[in-house]
Design a protein around this motif. Structure first.
Motif, PDB file in Angstrom:
ATOM      1  N   MET A   1     -57.452  45.252 -18.908  1.00 43.33           N
ATOM      2  CA  MET A   1     -57.449  44.106 -18.026  1.00 43.33           C
ATOM      3  C   MET A   1     -56.137  44.078 -17.256  1.00 43.33           C
ATOM      4  N   ASN A   2     -56.244  43.805 -15.967  1.00 46.26           N
ATOM      5  CA  ASN A   2     -55.087  43.778 -15.095  1.00 46.26           C
ATOM      6  C   ASN A   2     -54.585  42.336 -14.957  1.00 46.26           C
ATOM      7  N   LEU A   3     -53.355  42.088 -15.368  1.00 45.54           N
ATOM      8  CA  LEU A   3     -52.799  40.728 -15.298  1.00 45.54           C
ATOM      9  C   LEU A   3     -52.648  40.243 -13.864  1.00 45.54           C
ATOM     10  N   LYS A   4     -52.483  41.171 -12.914  1.00 45.56           N
ATOM     11  CA  LYS A   4     -52.299  40.769 -11.520  1.00 45.56           C
ATOM     12  C   LYS A   4     -53.559  40.139 -10.948  1.00 45.56           C
ATOM     13  N   SER A   5     -54.722  40.600 -11.399  1.00 44.86           N
ATOM     14  CA  SER A   5     -55.971  40.099 -10.819  1.00 44.86           C
ATOM     15  C   SER A   5     -56.574  38.951 -11.624  1.00 44.86           C
ATOM     16  N   LEU A   6     -55.980  38.588 -12.740  1.00 45.25           N
ATOM     17  CA  LEU A   6     -56.529  37.524 -13.575  1.00 45.25           C
ATOM     18  C   LEU A   6     -56.266  36.167 -12.939  1.00 45.25           C
ATOM     19  N   LYS A   7     -57.338  35.432 -12.703  1.00 42.65           N
ATOM     20  CA  LYS A   7     -57.225  34.109 -12.079  1.00 42.65           C
ATOM     21  C   LYS A   7     -57.534  33.046 -13.127  1.00 42.65           C
ATOM     22  N   ILE A   8     -56.795  31.973 -13.083  1.00 41.99           N
ATOM     23  CA  ILE A   8     -57.000  30.842 -13.976  1.00 41.99           C
ATOM     24  C   ILE A   8     -57.782  29.797 -13.187  1.00 41.99           C
ATOM     25  N   PRO A   9     -58.882  29.258 -13.743  1.00 39.14           N
ATOM     26  CA  PRO A   9     -59.668  28.281 -12.991  1.00 39.14           C
ATOM     27  C   PRO A   9     -58.862  27.045 -12.560  1.00 39.14           C
ATOM     28  N   ASN A  10     -58.011  26.545 -13.433  1.00 39.97           N
ATOM     29  CA  ASN A  10     -57.221  25.361 -13.087  1.00 39.97           C
ATOM     30  C   ASN A  10     -55.758  25.635 -13.427  1.00 39.97           C
ATOM     31  N   PRO A  11     -55.002  26.235 -12.486  1.00 40.51           N
ATOM     32  CA  PRO A  11     -53.624  26.627 -12.782  1.00 40.51           C
ATOM     33  C   PRO A  11     -52.712  25.454 -13.146  1.00 40.51           C
ATOM     34  N   ASP A  12     -52.972  24.271 -12.591  1.00 41.50           N
ATOM     35  CA  ASP A  12     -52.124  23.114 -12.909  1.00 41.50           C
ATOM     36  C   ASP A  12     -52.271  22.713 -14.369  1.00 41.50           C
ATOM     37  N   SER A  13     -53.494  22.691 -14.867  1.00 45.27           N
ATOM     38  CA  SER A  13     -53.719  22.332 -16.278  1.00 45.27           C
ATOM     39  C   SER A  13     -53.091  23.369 -17.203  1.00 45.27           C
ATOM     40  N   PHE A  14     -53.223  24.635 -16.846  1.00 44.20           N
ATOM     41  CA  PHE A  14     -52.656  25.689 -17.690  1.00 44.20           C
ATOM     42  C   PHE A  14     -51.133  25.604 -17.702  1.00 44.20           C
ATOM     43  N   ALA A  15     -50.545  25.339 -16.543  1.00 42.68           N
ATOM     44  CA  ALA A  15     -49.080  25.191 -16.476  1.00 42.68           C
ATOM     45  C   ALA A  15     -48.640  23.990 -17.318  1.00 42.68           C
ATOM     46  N   ARG A  16     -49.384  22.898 -17.247  1.00 47.83           N
ATOM     47  CA  ARG A  16     -49.058  21.717 -18.074  1.00 47.83           C
ATOM     48  C   ARG A  16     -49.150  22.057 -19.563  1.00 47.83           C
ATOM     49  N   PHE A  17     -50.193  22.807 -19.936  1.00 52.61           N
ATOM     50  CA  PHE A  17     -50.316  23.232 -21.327  1.00 52.61           C
ATOM     51  C   PHE A  17     -49.074  24.018 -21.760  1.00 52.61           C
ATOM     52  N   LEU A  18     -48.648  24.952 -20.914  1.00 53.93           N
ATOM     53  CA  LEU A  18     -47.460  25.747 -21.249  1.00 53.93           C
ATOM     54  C   LEU A  18     -46.204  24.881 -21.290  1.00 53.93           C
ATOM     55  N   GLY A  19     -46.154  23.851 -20.458  1.00 57.41           N
ATOM     56  CA  GLY A  19     -45.024  22.921 -20.497  1.00 57.41           C
ATOM     57  C   GLY A  19     -44.964  22.185 -21.830  1.00 57.41           C
ATOM     58  N   PHE A  20     -46.109  21.677 -22.280  1.00 66.10           N
ATOM     59  CA  PHE A  20     -46.147  20.999 -23.580  1.00 66.10           C
ATOM     60  C   PHE A  20     -45.890  21.972 -24.727  1.00 66.10           C
ATOM     61  N   PHE A  21     -46.389  23.206 -24.592  1.00 64.20           N
ATOM     62  CA  PHE A  21     -46.129  24.237 -25.603  1.00 64.20           C
ATOM     63  C   PHE A  21     -44.630  24.504 -25.699  1.00 64.20           C
ATOM     64  N   SER A  22     -43.964  24.592 -24.551  1.00 63.14           N
ATOM     65  CA  SER A  22     -42.507  24.795 -24.537  1.00 63.14           C
ATOM     66  C   SER A  22     -41.782  23.652 -25.237  1.00 63.14           C
ATOM     67  N   LEU A  23     -42.196  22.433 -24.930  1.00 61.87           N
ATOM     68  CA  LEU A  23     -41.559  21.280 -25.571  1.00 61.87           C
ATOM     69  C   LEU A  23     -41.726  21.333 -27.090  1.00 61.87           C
ATOM     70  N   ALA A  24     -42.950  21.608 -27.550  1.00 65.87           N
ATOM     71  CA  ALA A  24     -43.212  21.643 -28.992  1.00 65.87           C
ATOM     72  C   ALA A  24     -42.416  22.755 -29.670  1.00 65.87           C
ATOM     73  N   LEU A  25     -42.420  23.947 -29.078  1.00 60.93           N
ATOM     74  CA  LEU A  25     -41.667  25.063 -29.658  1.00 60.93           C
ATOM     75  C   LEU A  25     -40.175  24.775 -29.636  1.00 60.93           C
ATOM     76  N   GLY A  26     -39.700  24.217 -28.543  1.00 59.13           N
ATOM     77  CA  GLY A  26     -38.275  23.889 -28.431  1.00 59.13           C
ATOM     78  C   GLY A  26     -37.837  22.879 -29.470  1.00 59.13           C
ATOM     79  N   VAL A  27     -38.650  21.847 -29.685  1.00 61.78           N
ATOM     80  CA  VAL A  27     -38.312  20.849 -30.700  1.00 61.78           C
ATOM     81  C   VAL A  27     -38.295  21.493 -32.082  1.00 61.78           C
ATOM     82  N   ALA A  28     -39.274  22.378 -32.363  1.00 57.62           N
ATOM     83  CA  ALA A  28     -39.295  23.078 -33.654  1.00 57.62           C
ATOM     84  C   ALA A  28     -38.037  23.919 -33.831  1.00 57.62           C
TER      85      ALA A  28
END
Length: 173
Positions: A1-28
């Motif tokens: 699978m080519n990462l360059k061609s992979l499209k996310i259906p809702n990039p804003d939601s995925f970015a928000r998920f990664l933002g919350f993931f960062s917060l949780a990991l950072g707090v840990a």
């Protein structure tokens, strides 16, 4: 699978998920650096380093969640992932080699998600830039003040649109 061609259906939601993931990991990492270090197969002897990484994760999480354009913050996560993989690789213990290998695979997976999210955020920003802005257009060939009354000058309604003769007002001579 080519990462360059992979499209996310809702990039804003995925970015928000990664933002919350960062917060949780950072707090840990800030609250329990030794436990996170042991879970990554590095032993628990560098709590200050893990707290610094935790602060970085919290900062990128806040940046992703607070900005209109999360792309630079997502690329900061990618750089942090590279740093994390280098740290786990350099700090692994022989007795915890399998744990460190699993941690490296997990970090590589998270890094791949971060790259895809950052690329999709870039594509979304480029699409915004190429969208045309028609807000300054009225749809008229001339300014409104020049158009007023223009239809009255030479307009004749079609015969079937005129008021029938019996219904017209009486003309008083």
């Amino acid at each position: 699978m080519n990462l360059k061609s992979l499209k996310i259906p809702n990039p804003d939601s995925f970015a928000r998920f990664l933002g919350f993931f960062s917060l949780a990991l950072g707090v840990a990492e800030l609250v329990a650096p030794r436990a996170v270090s042991r879970a990554a197969g590095m032993g628990g002897d560098k709590p200050g380093l893990l707290r610094g990484y935790g602060a970085r994760e919290v900062a990128t999480g806040i940046g992703i969640l607070a900005s209109k354009n999360p792309e630079p913050w997502l690329w900061a996560r990618v750089a942090g992932d590279a740093l994390d993989m280098a740290t786990v690789g350099a700090g692994r213990r022989r007795s915890q080699g399998r744990t460190a290998a699993i941690a490296l695979v997990a970090l590589a997976g998270v890094a791949a998600m971060d790259v895809v999210a950052a690329r999709n955020a870039r594509l979304k920003q480029q699409a915004k830039k190429t969208a045309r802005d028609y807000s300054d257009r009225s749809g008229f060939p001339r300014p409104a003040d020049q158009m007023r009354g223009a239809a009255k000058e030479d307009f004749q309604p079609p015969r079937d649109m005129r008021t029938p003769e019996p219904m017209r007002p009486a003309s008083i001579h």
